[in-house]
Enzyme design. Structure first.
Site, PDB file in Angstrom:
ATOM      1  N   GLU A 156    -105.245   6.265 -34.653  1.00 23.55           N
ATOM      2  CA  GLU A 156    -105.578   4.910 -35.095  1.00 23.55           C
ATOM      3  C   GLU A 156    -104.582   4.473 -36.161  1.00 23.55           C
ATOM      4  O   GLU A 156    -104.199   3.316 -36.234  1.00 23.55           O
ATOM      5  CB  GLU A 156    -107.006   4.883 -35.658  1.00 23.55           C
ATOM      6  CG  GLU A 156    -107.453   3.540 -36.164  1.00 23.55           C
ATOM      7  CD  GLU A 156    -108.923   3.533 -36.573  1.00 23.55           C
ATOM      8  OE1 GLU A 156    -109.237   2.994 -37.653  1.00 23.55           O
ATOM      9  OE2 GLU A 156    -109.750   4.063 -35.811  1.00 23.55           O
ATOM     10  N   ARG A 182    -109.577  -1.636 -31.531  1.00 22.33           N
ATOM     11  CA  ARG A 182    -108.402  -1.425 -32.381  1.00 22.33           C
ATOM     12  C   ARG A 182    -107.136  -2.029 -31.786  1.00 22.33           C
ATOM     13  O   ARG A 182    -106.041  -1.500 -31.946  1.00 22.33           O
ATOM     14  CB  ARG A 182    -108.211   0.077 -32.671  1.00 22.33           C
ATOM     15  CG  ARG A 182    -109.394   0.730 -33.358  1.00 22.33           C
ATOM     16  CD  ARG A 182    -109.677   0.115 -34.716  1.00 22.33           C
ATOM     17  NE  ARG A 182    -110.862   0.680 -35.340  1.00 22.33           N
ATOM     18  CZ  ARG A 182    -112.088   0.165 -35.287  1.00 22.33           C
ATOM     19  NH1 ARG A 182    -112.293  -1.000 -34.666  1.00 22.33           N
ATOM     20  NH2 ARG A 182    -113.093   0.754 -35.869  1.00 22.33           N
ATOM     21  N   SER A 225    -109.410   6.537 -41.426  1.00 20.69           N
ATOM     22  CA  SER A 225    -109.688   7.247 -40.183  1.00 20.69           C
ATOM     23  C   SER A 225    -108.391   7.424 -39.398  1.00 20.69           C
ATOM     24  O   SER A 225    -107.714   6.457 -39.056  1.00 20.69           O
ATOM     25  CB  SER A 225    -110.705   6.450 -39.359  1.00 20.69           C
ATOM     26  OG  SER A 225    -111.047   7.136 -38.190  1.00 20.69           O
TER      27      SER A 225
END
Length: 305
Positions: A292, A172, A222
């Site tokens: 995230e 990420r 998410s």
């Protein structure tokens, strides 16, 4: 900010003023953008960034606004929406997509040309620019596995092509998060595949996503990064938090890793619930949950500042 000057210098770029970003985010939350610009090509993106730099005006880019929370105070300066830069081009085994193209659409364009490698992305609801920015991934695949290069507009106004290696991908993460650039386009190198096999895999992943994720409600996808050695959803379940309602937001009863907007939630509802989850998981299991989702914007909007 001088609206007349902006309209004069940046004409004919489409712009809105004091526009609620809740109209664009996947959570359906977020305060107003002082200026919301919709460039139609890369030249207009550069024109906006150059104008902002020369006039000491803050700016930022939103792609598909899917993995994002904009605070209720909104955003000062110029917000650049890239959704009009959505062209996808295929040449032999290369797929080049402009930053505003949807990752899902790009994966299906690859399928149309029987080019394999982007099947994992068939259910990720972000833009190409955002996907490169955060090295988006799912079901064992990620952007870093298939990206050849990305064209990036840097804050000083220069445009540079970064190779996969130069983008310094990790979980990420990409270097674009550090250099504060704008991804303008991305080129993927794919392999010739078997159409039937590719379609079957994408159908399977789509069914899996629809069965496990709360797509019936607005959400930011998410919320947390996967902590090493753990599954976020299970941690939240084991902490007894699944289904918890905070204002208009709720920890999804379908997937505990998602927070959904069930009743006119505010960004503050989301942010406070995220902080509560982090506090409880740390207290109960000693695990630090990192977000995230990107959280941006001001707590309180004041157009006089």
């Amino acid at each position: 900010m001088n609206q007349m000057k902006i309209e004069e210098v940046l004409a004919p770029i489409q712009m809105l003023f004091e526009e609620p970003l809740a109209n664009y985010t996947y959570t359906k939350t977020g305060g107003p953008a002082e200026v919301l610009a919709f460039p139609k090509d890369k030249d207009e993106v550069k024109q906006i960034v150059d104008f902002a730099r020369e006039n000491n005006i803050s700016w930022l880019v939103l792609g598909n606004a899917s993995n994002l929370i904009v605070r209720d105070g909104g955003i000062r300066g110029i917000v650049i929406m890239l959704n009009r830069l959505d062209q996808v081009m295929v040449l032999e085994n290369q797929v080049t997509a402009l930053a505003g193209a949807k990752l899902i659409d790009t994966s299906y364009e690859a399928l149309n040309h029987t080019l394999s490698g982007l099947e994992f992305a068939c259910g990720i609801p972000g833009s190409i620019g955002g996907a490169v920015f955060m090295n988006a991934g799912a079901y064992g695949g990620e952007i870093a596995h298939v990206l050849e290069s990305a064209e990036v507009l840097l804050p000083d106004g220069t445009i540079r092509t970064f190779t996969n290696q130069e983008l310094d991908f990790s979980y990420r993460h990409s270097v674009v998060q550090e250099n504060h650039g704008v991804v303008l386009s991305a080129t993927f190198v794919l392999e010739k595949g078997e159409a039937q096999k590719m379609k079957a895999q994408m159908d399977e992943l789509t069914d899996l996503r629809e069965s496990k994720q709360p797509l019936e409600y607005p959400s930011c996808g998410s919320v947390f990064k996967r902590p090493e050695g753990h599954f976020t959803g299970k941690l939240i379940q084991d902490a007894g938090l699944q289904g918890l309602i905070w204002g208009g937001a709720q920890i999804s009863e379908k997937h505990a890793g998602f927070i959904v907007n069930i009743n006119h939630a505010t960004a503050t509802d989301y942010i406070e619930l995220i902080a509560h989850i982090q506090k409880e998981i740390l207290a109960q299991f000693g695990v630090v949950l990192e977000t995230e989702v990107r959280i941006i914007g001001n707590e309180v909007f004041n157009s006089e500042k």
